[in-house]
Design a protein around this motif. Structure first.
Motif, PDB file in Angstrom:
ATOM      1  N   ALA A  11       0.660  -1.220   0.034  1.00 46.65           N
ATOM      2  CA  ALA A  11       0.250  -0.684   0.216  1.00 46.65           C
ATOM      3  C   ALA A  11       0.759   1.312   0.116  1.00 46.65           C
ATOM      4  O   ALA A  11       0.735   2.264  -0.786  1.00 46.65           O
ATOM      5  CB  ALA A  11      -1.245   0.460   0.757  1.00 46.65           C
ATOM      6  N   ALA A  12       1.750   1.464   0.803  1.00 53.54           N
ATOM      7  CA  ALA A  12       2.614   2.407   0.476  1.00 53.54           C
ATOM      8  C   ALA A  12       3.098   2.228  -0.518  1.00 53.54           C
ATOM      9  O   ALA A  12       3.933   3.554  -0.842  1.00 53.54           O
ATOM     10  CB  ALA A  12       4.036   2.454   1.755  1.00 53.54           C
ATOM     11  N   ALA A  13       4.289   1.720  -0.973  1.00 57.94           N
ATOM     12  CA  ALA A  13       4.457   1.545  -2.439  1.00 57.94           C
ATOM     13  C   ALA A  13       3.926   2.216  -3.337  1.00 57.94           C
ATOM     14  O   ALA A  13       3.497   3.151  -4.217  1.00 57.94           O
ATOM     15  CB  ALA A  13       4.921   0.297  -2.366  1.00 57.94           C
ATOM     16  N   ARG A  14       2.769   1.728  -3.156  1.00 51.51           N
ATOM     17  CA  ARG A  14       1.616   2.103  -4.510  1.00 51.51           C
ATOM     18  C   ARG A  14       1.302   3.519  -4.105  1.00 51.51           C
ATOM     19  O   ARG A  14       0.902   4.634  -4.858  1.00 51.51           O
ATOM     20  CB  ARG A  14       0.304   1.196  -4.681  1.00 51.51           C
ATOM     21  N   ALA A  15       0.635   3.788  -2.885  1.00 57.64           N
ATOM     22  CA  ALA A  15       0.459   5.478  -2.774  1.00 57.64           C
ATOM     23  C   ALA A  15       1.910   6.521  -3.422  1.00 57.64           C
ATOM     24  O   ALA A  15       1.662   7.692  -3.983  1.00 57.64           O
ATOM     25  CB  ALA A  15       0.645   5.877  -1.040  1.00 57.64           C
ATOM     26  N   ALA A  16       2.908   5.874  -2.888  1.00 58.34           N
ATOM     27  CA  ALA A  16       4.096   6.660  -2.610  1.00 58.34           C
ATOM     28  C   ALA A  16       4.433   6.420  -5.183  1.00 58.34           C
ATOM     29  O   ALA A  16       4.939   7.715  -5.316  1.00 58.34           O
ATOM     30  CB  ALA A  16       5.393   5.679  -2.254  1.00 58.34           C
ATOM     31  N   ARG A  17       3.944   6.041  -5.965  1.00 55.67           N
ATOM     32  CA  ARG A  17       4.067   5.484  -6.710  1.00 55.67           C
ATOM     33  C   ARG A  17       3.954   6.691  -7.554  1.00 55.67           C
ATOM     34  O   ARG A  17       3.848   7.304  -8.844  1.00 55.67           O
ATOM     35  CB  ARG A  17       4.151   4.054  -7.578  1.00 55.67           C
ATOM     36  N   SER A  18       2.531   6.390  -7.085  1.00 54.83           N
ATOM     37  CA  SER A  18       1.209   7.228  -7.757  1.00 54.83           C
ATOM     38  C   SER A  18       0.898   9.029  -6.957  1.00 54.83           C
ATOM     39  O   SER A  18       1.181   9.575  -8.092  1.00 54.83           O
ATOM     40  CB  SER A  18      -0.427   7.264  -6.170  1.00 54.83           C
ATOM     41  N   ARG A  19       1.998   9.277  -6.047  1.00 54.90           N
ATOM     42  CA  ARG A  19       2.425  10.766  -6.037  1.00 54.90           C
ATOM     43  C   ARG A  19       2.951  10.930  -7.567  1.00 54.90           C
ATOM     44  O   ARG A  19       3.294  11.983  -7.222  1.00 54.90           O
ATOM     45  CB  ARG A  19       3.174  10.724  -4.640  1.00 54.90           C
ATOM     46  N   LEU A  20       4.453   9.845  -7.099  1.00 50.45           N
ATOM     47  CA  LEU A  20       5.168  10.730  -8.871  1.00 50.45           C
ATOM     48  C   LEU A  20       4.455   9.873 -10.330  1.00 50.45           C
ATOM     49  O   LEU A  20       4.956  10.219 -11.416  1.00 50.45           O
ATOM     50  CB  LEU A  20       6.191   9.061  -8.537  1.00 50.45           C
ATOM     51  N   GLU A  21       3.285  10.162  -9.659  1.00 48.15           N
ATOM     52  CA  GLU A  21       2.159   9.608 -11.118  1.00 48.15           C
ATOM     53  C   GLU A  21       3.455   8.410 -12.064  1.00 48.15           C
ATOM     54  O   GLU A  21       3.856   8.885 -13.556  1.00 48.15           O
ATOM     55  CB  GLU A  21       2.199  11.115 -12.174  1.00 48.15           C
ATOM     56  N   LEU A  22       3.652   8.057 -11.852  1.00 43.60           N
ATOM     57  CA  LEU A  22       4.445   6.751 -12.205  1.00 43.60           C
ATOM     58  C   LEU A  22       3.479   6.014 -12.449  1.00 43.60           C
ATOM     59  O   LEU A  22       2.830   4.668 -12.004  1.00 43.60           O
ATOM     60  CB  LEU A  22       5.645   5.557 -11.465  1.00 43.60           C
ATOM     61  N   GLN A  51      17.321  -5.584  -0.464  1.00 41.40           N
ATOM     62  CA  GLN A  51      18.136  -5.390  -1.518  1.00 41.40           C
ATOM     63  C   GLN A  51      16.598  -4.505  -2.302  1.00 41.40           C
ATOM     64  O   GLN A  51      16.922  -3.400  -2.844  1.00 41.40           O
ATOM     65  CB  GLN A  51      18.929  -5.913  -2.845  1.00 41.40           C
ATOM     66  N   THR A  52      15.605  -4.930  -2.886  1.00 39.33           N
ATOM     67  CA  THR A  52      14.357  -4.541  -3.649  1.00 39.33           C
ATOM     68  C   THR A  52      14.056  -3.136  -2.773  1.00 39.33           C
ATOM     69  O   THR A  52      14.225  -2.453  -3.285  1.00 39.33           O
ATOM     70  CB  THR A  52      13.773  -5.395  -4.223  1.00 39.33           C
ATOM     71  N   LEU A  53      13.956  -3.358  -1.394  1.00 43.55           N
ATOM     72  CA  LEU A  53      13.381  -2.698  -0.588  1.00 43.55           C
ATOM     73  C   LEU A  53      14.438  -1.839  -0.783  1.00 43.55           C
ATOM     74  O   LEU A  53      14.010  -0.222  -0.469  1.00 43.55           O
ATOM     75  CB  LEU A  53      13.424  -2.694   1.062  1.00 43.55           C
ATOM     76  N   LEU A  54      15.563  -1.148  -0.632  1.00 44.04           N
ATOM     77  CA  LEU A  54      15.809  -0.272  -0.615  1.00 44.04           C
ATOM     78  C   LEU A  54      16.109   0.239  -1.957  1.00 44.04           C
ATOM     79  O   LEU A  54      16.151   1.651  -1.956  1.00 44.04           O
ATOM     80  CB  LEU A  54      17.941  -1.061  -0.277  1.00 44.04           C
ATOM     81  N   LYS A  55      16.004  -0.759  -3.304  1.00 45.78           N
ATOM     82  CA  LYS A  55      15.816   0.335  -4.618  1.00 45.78           C
ATOM     83  C   LYS A  55      13.902   1.256  -4.170  1.00 45.78           C
ATOM     84  O   LYS A  55      14.418   2.700  -5.076  1.00 45.78           O
ATOM     85  CB  LYS A  55      15.829  -0.485  -5.488  1.00 45.78           C
ATOM     86  N   LEU A  56      13.452   0.378  -3.844  1.00 43.55           N
ATOM     87  CA  LEU A  56      11.885   1.149  -3.732  1.00 43.55           C
ATOM     88  C   LEU A  56      12.244   2.153  -3.307  1.00 43.55           C
ATOM     89  O   LEU A  56      11.363   3.789  -3.296  1.00 43.55           O
ATOM     90  CB  LEU A  56      10.980  -0.221  -2.880  1.00 43.55           C
ATOM     91  N   CYS A  57      12.874   2.448  -2.118  1.00 45.99           N
ATOM     92  CA  CYS A  57      12.700   3.366  -1.507  1.00 45.99           C
ATOM     93  C   CYS A  57      13.799   4.646  -2.382  1.00 45.99           C
ATOM     94  O   CYS A  57      13.167   5.942  -1.603  1.00 45.99           O
ATOM     95  CB  CYS A  57      14.048   3.114   0.449  1.00 45.99           C
ATOM     96  N   HIS A  58      15.020   4.334  -2.856  1.00 44.61           N
ATOM     97  CA  HIS A  58      15.132   5.371  -3.604  1.00 44.61           C
ATOM     98  C   HIS A  58      14.254   5.347  -4.280  1.00 44.61           C
ATOM     99  O   HIS A  58      14.825   7.121  -4.723  1.00 44.61           O
ATOM    100  CB  HIS A  58      16.416   4.241  -4.469  1.00 44.61           C
ATOM    101  N   GLU A  59      13.973   5.223  -5.345  1.00 46.46           N
ATOM    102  CA  GLU A  59      12.614   5.106  -6.897  1.00 46.46           C
ATOM    103  C   GLU A  59      11.630   5.690  -6.478  1.00 46.46           C
ATOM    104  O   GLU A  59      11.045   7.137  -7.344  1.00 46.46           O
ATOM    105  CB  GLU A  59      13.150   4.513  -7.814  1.00 46.46           C
ATOM    106  N   LEU A  60      11.260   5.609  -5.297  1.00 40.32           N
ATOM    107  CA  LEU A  60      10.194   5.533  -5.018  1.00 40.32           C
ATOM    108  C   LEU A  60      10.030   7.800  -3.495  1.00 40.32           C
ATOM    109  O   LEU A  60       9.273   8.179  -3.601  1.00 40.32           O
ATOM    110  CB  LEU A  60       8.743   5.282  -4.597  1.00 40.32           C
ATOM    111  N   HIS A  61      11.257   7.653  -3.424  1.00 45.42           N
ATOM    112  CA  HIS A  61      11.869   8.648  -2.926  1.00 45.42           C
ATOM    113  C   HIS A  61      10.692   8.800  -0.892  1.00 45.42           C
ATOM    114  O   HIS A  61      10.222   9.511  -0.588  1.00 45.42           O
ATOM    115  CB  HIS A  61      11.024   9.756  -3.176  1.00 45.42           C
TER     116      HIS A  61
END
Length: 121
Positions: A11-22, A51-61
């Motif tokens: 849910a947090a990843a989806r919300a962050a992705r939506s904020r970034l319009e990705l 490792q994927t969690l860290l990438k998510l943090c970086h890419e989704l800010h």
């Protein structure tokens, strides 16, 4: 698997992705996973590796605390030394770029000629 944690991260990843319009495909490409895998992650069907969690943090800010449900929603704090974020591209441009990356060199060159001709109109 901890279903509650997986759902929280998704849910947090989806919300962050939506904020970034990705799109899901945009994020999947950036974190180097298949689009289907990223979709499963957003639906809470799997937990990401560290490792994927860290990438998510970086890419989704976002901070890891936000993805893990330990902090209030909002963008991760930034440092002055962080690199500037590239301006957002329209989703159709990102989709086109993904397609072009899969083309052979001669097709890319041909596509470039067509694009230049269209730009002169």
């Amino acid at each position: 698997m901890d279903k509650k944690l997986a759902t929280t991260i998704g849910a947090a990843a989806r919300a962050a992705r939506s904020r970034l319009e990705l799109t899901q495909a945009d994020v999947a490409e950036r974190i180097d996973v298949a689009t289907e895998v990223y979709g499963r992650l957003e639906r809470g069907g799997m937990l990401p590796s560290v490792q994927t969690l860290l990438k998510l943090c970086h890419e989704l800010h976002v901070s890891a605390d936000e993805l893990l449900g330990l902090a209030a929603q909002g963008p991760a704090p930034t440092r002055a030394s962080d690199a500037p974020v590239a301006p957002a591209e329209r989703p159709e441009v990102r989709r086109l770029l993904r397609t072009v990356r899969q083309l052979e060199g001669s097709h890319v060159k041909l596509l470039g000629l067509v694009a230049n001709a269209l730009g002169r109109r």
